[in-house]
Design an enzyme around this catalytic site. Structure first.
Site, PDB file in Angstrom:
ATOM      1  N   VAL A 129       0.836  -1.215   0.000  1.00 22.72           N
ATOM      2  CA  VAL A 129       0.000   0.000   0.000  1.00 22.72           C
ATOM      3  C   VAL A 129       0.864   1.256   0.000  1.00 22.72           C
ATOM      4  CG1 VAL A 129      -1.961  -1.094   1.103  1.00 22.72           C
ATOM      5  CG2 VAL A 129      -0.166  -0.094   2.532  1.00 22.72           C
ATOM      6  N   ILE A 134      13.101   3.536   2.578  1.00 23.67           N
ATOM      7  CA  ILE A 134      13.628   2.609   3.572  1.00 23.67           C
ATOM      8  C   ILE A 134      12.846   1.303   3.625  1.00 23.67           C
ATOM      9  CG2 ILE A 134      14.014   2.281   6.054  1.00 23.67           C
ATOM     10  CD1 ILE A 134      16.023   4.140   4.880  1.00 23.67           C
ATOM     11  N   ALA A 135      11.531   1.371   3.460  1.00 26.59           N
ATOM     12  CA  ALA A 135      10.689   0.181   3.646  1.00 26.59           C
ATOM     13  C   ALA A 135       9.398   0.334   2.847  1.00 26.59           C
ATOM     14  CB  ALA A 135      10.368   0.011   5.136  1.00 26.59           C
ATOM     15  N   ASP A 286       7.874  13.965  11.663  1.00 28.07           N
ATOM     16  CA  ASP A 286       7.556  13.801  10.234  1.00 28.07           C
ATOM     17  C   ASP A 286       6.043  13.760  10.047  1.00 28.07           C
ATOM     18  OD1 ASP A 286       8.243  13.546   7.561  1.00 28.07           O
ATOM     19  OD2 ASP A 286       8.364  11.361   7.635  1.00 28.07           O
TER      20      ASP A 286
END
Length: 513
Positions: A129, A134-135, A286
């Site tokens: 999704v 990073i991931a 963030d």
């Protein structure tokens, strides 16, 4: 030598990418020929990017990959280095990359948790999704039937990051050597801060711990929610969180259609920001619209806890006093706070710094209330660092960026309301409690209690030292005695008395025995 050759080769590759996007301007101070190199490396071809310098740089960093996307996000906090416009352009850098294959995600899950994916999740959606540098995130259902979001670290990202961080250290070291005037900006230390931040972000157990700490801070608060961590399905490269549902905070029309009041949401966001920074000293750094959702009951739901910030009690006191000084127009107080905190060296002129604070604040605070930006105020304050030899304060830079993002969210919800106006009663109450006379009395009492608690140990240490003096004697090297007493006799009128004073103290101890 090998390190330099490797870094030069990598630098050439980076230079070509920057040149293709006409973004070599950052190197012009270090490499005077950078402008000519840009055209040469492009081979005479036109730039791939157009627009402002910051936009071109953002395009180049995106092409360079994960490490440089994160570097761009870190640089977006450095308005003191790049200027406000470029920092703002980099703050919009999208942390999005094409997804990696689902079989890689499954392999990482199996390695981290042990056993096949089906042993831990009864259903696992192979289509991610979200895919960041990073991931990436997959939805799944645990074997207990709970809906979760599974964040999986991008394969090989650690090796790529460590290769690039070595290059950044190498460049920072050369910059400090070649340009002494920028040493006060601490380029090597800044790279270290960046390395620490991303290293933590690449260990998803730390993100899980951050989520758990933030949730604990807001326990019982119905206005701010943090997804629960599934610790049994979390590891270094894997994070499983409770799946949450909500409307993105920037989709105002959807929020209204769902019966939510944007002004009420803005008030909750202001309160949550205040509590994180001033009450807890631990904040989500963030909080852009993609990481903040509104639940069915109007609660704020935060996700993605890879970048968090901390401010200690003394920094919070500094912020409170500085904001109070700015908002009340007491610029002398603002200057005094900076000097007291050690942010401005004592050899600088407090009168000149007071004048600088006024020059920064008057144009901003003189605007209509809803247009006042505290984040912009801090950003411009950081830009006068060179004039007054102020050292970089990384924790304040991260906070300034977070405030800038929060203000942006606030203006999306309602451009006519200033979120700091909504938080002002909370900030004033905090300042009264922590900066007023009662707070000073409380601080004094706390220090006295702390001293009393240490007293038994101090007495025990004194007794132990005394026992050593009596039973074993005090042995000093002749050079030590000469240093202690010989020079003092020559330099100070009372120097000759010092040995006798020490002897009298030791004699008194023996008599008291």
């Amino acid at each position: 030598m090998i390190r330099s050759v490797k870094n030069l080769n990598r630098l050439l590759t980076i230079g070509r990418v920057l040149a293709r996007h006409d973004a070599l301007f950052l190197l012009e101070e270090l490499v005077p020929m950078a402008r000519h190199l840009s055209s040469l490396l492009r081979g005479g071809k036109p730039s791939l990017s157009t627009g402002r310098p910051g936009q071109r740089l953002a395009d180049a960093l995106t092409e360079l990959g994960p490490s440089f996307i994160k570097l761009g996000q870190a640089l977006s906090t450095r308005a003191d280095l790049l200027g406000e416009e470029m920092a703002a352009d980099l703050s919009g850098l999208q942390d999005k990359l094409p997804p990696f294959p689902a079989h890689e995600a499954r392999r990482i899950i199996e390695e981290d948790l042990g056993g096949p994916v089906a042993q831990h999740y009864s259903a696992f959606d192979d289509t991610p999704v979200a895919a960041a540098s990073i991931a990436q995130v997959h939805f799944a259902i645990t074997t207990e039937g709970r809906e979760v979001a599974v964040k999986v670290l991008r394969p090989g990202v650690e090796a790529k990051f460590h290769r690039d961080i070595d290059l950044l250290y190498w460049l920072a070291e050369w910059a400090e050597f070649a340009l002494p005037r920028i040493r006060r900006l601490k380029p090597v230390e800044t790279v270290k801060t960046f390395e620490d931040s991303v290293t933590l972000e690449m260990d998803l157990r730390f993100e899980a711990a951050a989520a758990a700490e933030l949730a604990e801070n807001f326990m019982g608060d119905d206005n701010f929610m943090v997804p629960e961590v599934d610790w049994l399905r979390t590891g270094k490269r894997l994070l499983t969180l409770e799946r949450v549902a909500g409307i993105p905070v920037d989709e105002v029309d959807r929020l209204r259609d769902a019966g939510h009041d944007p002004v009420g949401i803005l008030a909750k966001a202001a309160e949550a920001m205040f509590k994180q920074v001033f009450r807890d000293g631990f904040f989500h750094a963030d909080m852009h619209p993609g990481n903040l959702f509104i639940g069915a009951k109007g609660e704020l739901i935060a996700v993605d806890f890879g970048i968090m910030g901390r401010v200690d009690q003394s920094t919070r006191r500094f912020l409170g006093e500085m904001l109070l000084g700015f908002l009340s127009g007491d610029f002398r107080k603002v200057a005094e706070v900076h000097f007291a905190a050690g942010y401005v060296p004592a050899d600088q002129s407090i009168d000149s710094f007071t004048q600088a604070c006024r020059s920064i604040a008057e144009p901003i605070l003189g605007r209509p209330l809803h247009e006042i930006s505290i984040a912009k105020l801090l950003g411009q304050l950081f830009q006068v660092t060179e004039t007054f030899a102020m050292e970089t304060q990384p924790q304040l830079l991260l906070l300034q960026k977070s405030m800038l993002v929060a203000e942006g969210v606030g203006r999306i919800l309602d451009p006519h309301i200033n979120m700091w106006q909504l938080a002002q009663p909370l900030i004033e109450g905090w300042m009264r409690e922590n900066l007023g006379p009662q707070a000073k009395v409380r601080e004094t009492v706390t220090n006295v209690v702390y001293s009393l608690e240490r007293l038994p140990r101090l007495l025990a240490d004194t007794e132990k030292t005394y026992s050593m003096l009596v039973n074993q004697g005090l042995k000093l090297h002749p050079d030590t005695v000469k240093t202690m007493f010989g020079d003092q006799r020559r330099k100070t009128p009372g120097g000759a008395m010092l040995p006798w004073i020490l002897a009298a103290i030791l004699a008194a101890l023996l008599i008291l025995k």
